[in-house]
Design a protein around this motif. Structure first.
Motif: not given
Lengths: 115, 111
Positions: A18-20, A22, A66-67, A76, A78, A80
């Motif tokens: 997973s990664v996010a 910003w 997703s945001a 943010t 994401k 995943q």
């Protein structure tokens, strides 16, 4: 005037992780955009917010992306789980007005490499 | 579907010459056309835009021409400088309320 800020600038992950990302838009800007830019291509819109509401997410792969934009300011994005084909630069942009054409300002982007 | 596209992937220009970057579009409902410059490691930067009811607009060293008859957009850069080396994108904005980008042209300025 400070520009659009993004972090991190670079990220390397393994597939299925997973990664996010910003984004902090220019102060007072109502509209925020997330784009995906694959090497050699133009930016592709993933999601567009006006204040804290989504106005377009038709090209967002919702099974893995997703945001959110809490309080209509920072956002943010994401992923995943990540796939190899998600390797790209993720650009955030903002524009002053909500709706209609007005100039958008881009951040420097986050370069994601999925191994 | 309808999209914005560019004719040439790479344009090599000698310093001091004029550059012409071309773009074809297919959506006649677009209201605005925009040119962006993207340097390596940076996000796209707005250069100039033109509304669909205009056929020419000039900025500092740049001119955008719009030919709606053949759905063609061009960006002319006068007296190209090394700092103009970048990828240039055209984009369109219409009643659908979002920007649609083409694939880009790499401009390389040679001494």
């Amino acid at each position: 005037e400070a520009g659009v800020a993004q972090s991190p600038r670079y990220k390397i992950i393994e597939k299925r992780q997973s990664v996010a990302f910003w984004c902090n838009p220019i102060s007072g800007h109502a509209t925020l955009y997330w784009y995906q830019q694959i090497l050699g291509q133009g930016p592709k819109l993933l999601i567009q917010f006006q204040n804290n509401g989504v106005v377009d997410d038709s090209q967002l792969p919702k099974d893995r992306f997703s945001a959110e934009r809490l309080k209509g300011v920072d956002s943010t994005l994401k992923i995943q789980p990540a796939k190899l084909e998600d390797s790209a630069v993720y650009l955030c942009a903002s524009s002053l007005l909500a709706g209609g054409y007005n100039e958008q300002f881009f951040g420097p982007g986050t370069r994601l490499t999925v191994l | 579907g309808e999209s914005v596209g560019l004719h040439l992937p790479t344009l090599s220009v000698q310093e001091g010459d004029n550059s012409i970057i071309n773009c074809a579009y297919s959506n006649s409902a677009s209201d605005y056309f925009i040119w962006y410059k993207q340097e390596s490691g940076k996000g796209p930067q707005f250069i100039i835009d033109i509304r669909s009811n205009m056929d020419k607009r000039q900025g500092q060293r740049v001119t955008v021409l719009l030919n709606k008859t053949v759905k063609h957009l061009s960006l002319q850069i006068a007296a190209t400088q090394p700092g103009d080396s970048a990828v240039y994108f055209c984009a369109e904005f219409g009643s659908w309320g979002k920007f649609q980008f083409g694939a880009g042209t790499q401009v390389v300025v040679t001494p």
